[in-house]
Scaffold this motif. Structure first.
Motif, mmCIF file in Angstrom:
data_model
loop_
_atom_site.group_PDB
_atom_site.id
_atom_site.type_symbol
_atom_site.label_atom_id
_atom_site.label_comp_id
_atom_site.label_asym_id
_atom_site.label_seq_id
_atom_site.Cartn_x
_atom_site.Cartn_y
_atom_site.Cartn_z
ATOM 1 N N ALA A 33 0.836 -1.207 0.000
ATOM 2 C CA ALA A 33 0.000 0.000 0.000
ATOM 3 C C ALA A 33 0.870 1.256 0.000
ATOM 4 C CB ALA A 33 -0.922 0.001 1.208
ATOM 5 N N VAL A 34 2.103 1.155 0.507
ATOM 6 C CA VAL A 34 2.947 2.346 0.576
ATOM 7 C C VAL A 34 3.355 2.843 -0.813
ATOM 8 C CG1 VAL A 34 5.078 3.277 1.488
ATOM 9 C CG2 VAL A 34 3.697 1.730 2.876
ATOM 10 N N PRO A 35 3.990 2.013 -1.656
ATOM 11 C CA PRO A 35 4.310 2.535 -2.991
ATOM 12 C C PRO A 35 3.074 2.904 -3.789
ATOM 13 C CG PRO A 35 4.882 0.199 -2.821
ATOM 14 C CD PRO A 35 4.540 0.663 -1.446
ATOM 15 N N ARG A 36 1.958 2.186 -3.551
ATOM 16 C CA ARG A 36 0.749 2.470 -4.332
ATOM 17 C C ARG A 36 0.135 3.800 -3.934
ATOM 18 N NH1 ARG A 36 -3.952 -0.701 -3.718
ATOM 19 N NH2 ARG A 36 -3.012 -1.630 -1.897
ATOM 20 N N GLY A 37 0.272 4.176 -2.664
ATOM 21 C CA GLY A 37 -0.389 5.381 -2.165
ATOM 22 C C GLY A 37 0.251 6.664 -2.665
ATOM 23 N N LEU A 38 1.446 6.560 -3.224
ATOM 24 C CA LEU A 38 2.125 7.775 -3.690
ATOM 25 C C LEU A 38 1.982 7.898 -5.204
ATOM 26 C CD1 LEU A 38 5.365 7.613 -1.538
ATOM 27 C CD2 LEU A 38 3.238 8.817 -1.080
ATOM 28 N N HIS A 39 1.660 9.091 -5.638
ATOM 29 C CA HIS A 39 1.488 9.359 -7.063
ATOM 30 C C HIS A 39 2.824 9.247 -7.794
ATOM 31 C CE1 HIS A 39 0.491 11.591 -10.702
ATOM 32 N NE2 HIS A 39 -0.761 11.316 -10.424
ATOM 33 N N GLU A 40 2.776 8.913 -9.075
ATOM 34 C CA GLU A 40 4.003 8.812 -9.880
ATOM 35 C C GLU A 40 4.833 10.084 -9.789
ATOM 36 O OE1 GLU A 40 0.774 7.362 -10.635
ATOM 37 O OE2 GLU A 40 0.890 8.107 -12.690
ATOM 38 N N LEU B 108 4.536 12.446 3.569
ATOM 39 C CA LEU B 108 4.329 11.186 2.849
ATOM 40 C C LEU B 108 3.477 10.220 3.675
ATOM 41 C CD1 LEU B 108 7.804 10.477 1.191
ATOM 42 C CD2 LEU B 108 5.728 11.418 0.174
ATOM 43 N N VAL B 109 3.764 10.170 4.983
ATOM 44 C CA VAL B 109 2.964 9.296 5.847
ATOM 45 C C VAL B 109 1.500 9.740 5.817
ATOM 46 C CG1 VAL B 109 2.530 8.616 8.236
ATOM 47 C CG2 VAL B 109 4.860 8.617 7.345
ATOM 48 N N ALA B 110 1.298 11.075 5.925
ATOM 49 C CA ALA B 110 -0.069 11.595 5.893
ATOM 50 C C ALA B 110 -0.757 11.210 4.587
ATOM 51 C CB ALA B 110 -0.048 13.117 6.055
ATOM 52 N N LEU B 111 -0.013 11.320 3.479
ATOM 53 C CA LEU B 111 -0.562 10.986 2.160
ATOM 54 C C LEU B 111 -0.993 9.535 2.092
ATOM 55 C CD1 LEU B 111 1.628 12.477 -0.684
ATOM 56 C CD2 LEU B 111 -0.839 12.499 -0.415
ATOM 57 N N VAL B 112 -0.116 8.639 2.536
ATOM 58 C CA VAL B 112 -0.425 7.208 2.456
ATOM 59 C C VAL B 112 -1.639 6.901 3.326
ATOM 60 C CG1 VAL B 112 0.403 4.908 3.004
ATOM 61 C CG2 VAL B 112 1.898 6.518 1.842
#
Lengths: 237, 538
Positions: B123-130, B516-520
């Motif tokens: 879920a971590v790599p997926r939660g961040l936009h390209e 980044l944590v907040a984003l995920v």
């Protein structure tokens, strides 16, 4: 009437007068459904002349066409109800031609014309299911919803495509009785395609037999017996 | 005939579905809250001074730049975009295949806890936009083509791993178990019993990823990776509208090409022609795979990618520096409050975007759907125009729409939200139109046959049946929109994206970790809510 290279109806010369109750019999693929679709104007004949309630529907557009269609009620073979709507809305759909669009829209939030809809549902024994989603009903119950729609539409010409196919004999009898009553009340006619000769003899004044798009039998019920009709089903294709 | 006993009529009660009503009222409340947050009720949001500029932009649509030199530049930027997309998608498929083995149920068997943990890691790599990956990687690798490839490959790889694993897990176990029972090892048993039934789905999804990668490559161009997106932002910032429109048309053509090719492959996988008893490969699928492989090799050469960059000393030093600086995260109270309010902005933007897109899509779906049967020429023309407009809306990345909207709106979260809204409308409009086309046309025809007008027929015959699928799509697109909001934010529209961009620019790596944590967490929360809501509307 032709669909591509398939000729569904050919040489049908048929006049139905007010007050008549016509049963259309014939094996599947004989053109019964096409005959009814031509009569309610949802398909246009490729050749020949069609007159419905004194007007040729192919010459009409917009409001005039809708007004003519409002006077013709159809119970379709596959019912064509909207499964996601509650029963009461499917019944009220019979009044869409009569209601302005905003009333149709408002009715989806607060059902309009509830007394009429409930009365119609009572007559088909479904009043207790009025607010159920239509796709939760059984096949026979849905058939009765379609009849209830017709009861609130109060058309002059009633067309019914296999209205009794999913019903037990007692209900089939009652349903055909109701359809005939709708037509009679409005001073119009009933044309129903049927599979069961006994029903035809009991409820109709005239029987029309179709085979491969042609009329092979046209006689008043009084002159027919169940045996005649059994012969007809055995007619060579 | 049986007598019908008259039963006293008990008036049935109209029972509302409580769950649906709760979701519906909740959704309305959230939309109103978001609109209020965007300042729609409290102030002047329009910027009338910019209407002339907007007019010049819009009128250039009919006169795109067709000068030979510019077209040459455009062609080479198309090639760069395609090369990034091909390499990124190829990397994603490789990572996905490896990752699928790691997260498939089959691998873990009854060990549920470990399976859940590995899944959670994805879920971590997926939660961040390209684009977020792009910005982070630039700081580690410097300006290198690897940035673009990895920025697409890493998040796509994580999604692909999840989908591949699901596809493998959906294959009925019987064949595999039978092989295992007959003494085959786990790997051969999987090769013979699991892979063949899943292969069609795997291939389809790989090509779908390639389609998506093209869009992502354009977006990465906007943040500097080169290609069409870069050209578009150059032309935009120098206010050359005809050039901008040439870029937009090139983008649309590229997207259409990708979608058409991808759909052809997927249709073929879904219904393969009979092989007629001979051992013969499907020419279309074989061709597609070979062409794609050739494209990947060519892209490698065209972008002049060298694996040396990844293992160079400089990269190692930079990576360890960033990782060290990034821990511990910045947890100071005032900064956390800033992150909180940025997260609220992000949610509000995504909600407005989805609300705008859903309303637009519902209104346009009927017009955009391919009509069944013969219709008057005017209706056909309207349909084509609307479909083309929707195509343009979704071909252009949302940040570009945000820049366009800034001509006529004051800066704030509204332009960003509306930009995302029009972009999502492009996607959702098409999905809604397809949903309308798939509906059973007979109920509506029956209503027309009893004399219902067009509005009545639509309200009773189409709307009830289309609501479920369209709301489902809208909720799914909300998950996508929350990620895209970050992208719009990166380029200045506010919210978590803007906060992230400003902290990266300051090399404040501790704060970057916090954002980044907040984003995920935020994307995970939105995924959860959306999944629940979709169950309620089903």
């Amino acid at each position: 009437m032709r669909y591509g290279t398939t000729t569904a109806l050919a040489g049908v010369a048929l006049t139905v007068d007010a007050g008549e109750r016509v049963a259309v019999l014939g094996p599947s693929g004989a053109g019964k459904s096409t005959l009814l679709a031509v009569a309610n104007g949802s398909v246009t004949a490729t050749a020949g002349r069609v007159e419905v309630l004194g007007t040729d529907p192919s010459g009409l557009h917009g409001r005039a066409l809708r007004q003519l269609r409002a006077r013709v009620g159809t119970v379709h073979q596959h019912l064509e109800l909207v499964g996601q709507l509650r029963v009461v809305h499917n019944v009220n759909a019979g009044r869409l031609a009569e209601w302005p669009w905003w009333r149709s829209a408002w009715s989806l939030a607060r059902p309009q014309g509830l007394p009429e809809a409930l009365e119609a549902l009572t007559r088909v024994d479904l009043a207790d299911r009025a607010f159920e989603r239509t796709d939760r009903l059984s096949g026979g119950q849905r058939q009765r919803v379609a009849v209830a729609r017709l009861l609130v539409q109060r058309p002059e010409l009633v067309l019914a495509d296999e209205p009794a196919s999913a019903l037990d004999p007692a209900l089939a009898d009652r349903t055909l009785g109701l359809l005939a009553e709708v037509a009679t009340t409005a001073g119009g006619a009933l044309v129903a395609s049927l599979h069961d000769p006994a029903l035809a003899l009991r409820h109709c004044t005239r029987v029309v037999g179709l085979v491969e798009g042609r009329v092979v039998l046209d006689a008043p019920t009084a002159r027919l017996t169940a045996a005649d009709l059994a012969d007809f089903y055995g007619a060579p294709r | 005939m049986t007598a019908v006993v008259d039963r006293p009529l008990v008036q049935p009660r109209l029972r509302r579905d409580r769950t649906r009503w709760a979701w519906g009222l909740g959704a309305v409340a959230v939309v109103v809250w978001s609109l209020a947050g965007a300042g729609l009720f409290s102030g002047d949001v329009a910027n009338t001074a910019g209407t002339a500029q907007f007019g010049r932009f819009a009128s250039a649509a009919l006169s795109p730049e067709l000068d030979g030199e510019f077209l040459g530049v455009l062609a080479s930027s198309v090639l760069i975009t395609v090369a990034y997309a091909a390499l990124g998608a190829a990397l994603a498929v490789v990572l996905g295949a490896l990752g699928a083995v790691a997260v498939a149920r089959t691998t873990w068997g009854p060990r549920r806890l470990r399976w859940t943990l590995t899944r959670g890691l994805l879920a971590v790599p997926r939660g961040l936009h390209e684009a977020v990956w792009g910005l982070l990687l630039v700081n580690v690798l410097g300006l290198d083509p690897w940035v673009g490839v990895l920025a697409i490959g890493i998040p796509y790889g994580a999604v692909t791993a999840k989908v591949f694993a699901d596809l493998l897990d959906e294959v009925p176990r019987t064949a595999y178990s039978a092989l295992r029972a007959a003494g085959a090892g786990p790997v051969p048993a999987a090769l013979y019993g699991l892979l063949p039934p899943a292969s069609g789905g795997l291939l389809s999804y790989s090509f779908y990823r390639l389609e998506c990668a093209i869009r992502s490559a354009v977006v990465l161009g906007l943040i500097g990776a080169g290609g069409l997106g870069y050209q578009l932002s150059l032309s935009f910032s120098s206010l050359r509208w005809p050039q901008v429109w040439s870029c937009i048309y090139a983008l649309s053509a590229l997207c259409v090409l990708a979608v058409v090719a991808g759909r052809a492959v997927r249709l073929r996988v879904a219904s393969p022609p009979s092989a007629g008893g001979r051992l013969r490969r499907d020419p279309l699928l074989t061709g597609a795979v070979l062409v794609t492989l050739a494209l990947v090799v060519w892209s490698w050469w065209y972008l002049a990618i060298s694996p040396a960059t990844l293992v160079s000393d400089r990269t190692g030093v930079q990576l360890s520096y960033v990782l060290h600086a990034a821990w511990p995260p910045d947890a100071e109270g005032s900064f956390l409050r800033e992150v909180g309010s940025a997260a609220v902005d992000t949610v509000q933007m995504s909600v407005i975007a989805i609300a705008v897109a859903t309303v637009g899509a519902v209104l346009l779906a009927g017009v955009a759907a391919h009509p069944a049967g013969a219709v008057p020429g005017g209706r056909r023309l309207t349909g084509t125009v609307v479909r083309f407009a929707l195509l343009i809306l979704r071909a252009v990345p949302p940040p570009v729409w945000a820049l366009v909207l800034l001509f006529v709106l004051r800066p704030g979260i509204l332009p960003g939200a509306l930009a995302l809204g029009v972009y999502t409308l492009g996607v959702l409009g098409r999905l809604a139109a397809e949903a309308t086309e798939e509906l059973d046309p007979r109920p509506r025809a029956a209503l027309a046959a009893l004399g219902a007008g067009p509005v009545g027929g639509w309200l009773y015959g189409v709307l009830p049946a289309a609501t479920g699928p369209v709301l489902g799509f809208a909720l799914y697109r909300w998950e996508v929109a929350i990620r895209d909001t970050v992208l719009v934010g990166l380029l200045g529209a506010g919210g978590l994206g803007a906060l992230l961009a400003s902290r990266i620019a300051r090399f404040d790596w501790g704060a970057v970790t916090t954002v980044l944590v907040a984003l995920v967490l935020l994307t995970a929360a939105v995924d959860l809510i959306s999944a629940r809501a979709r169950q309620a509307v089903r």
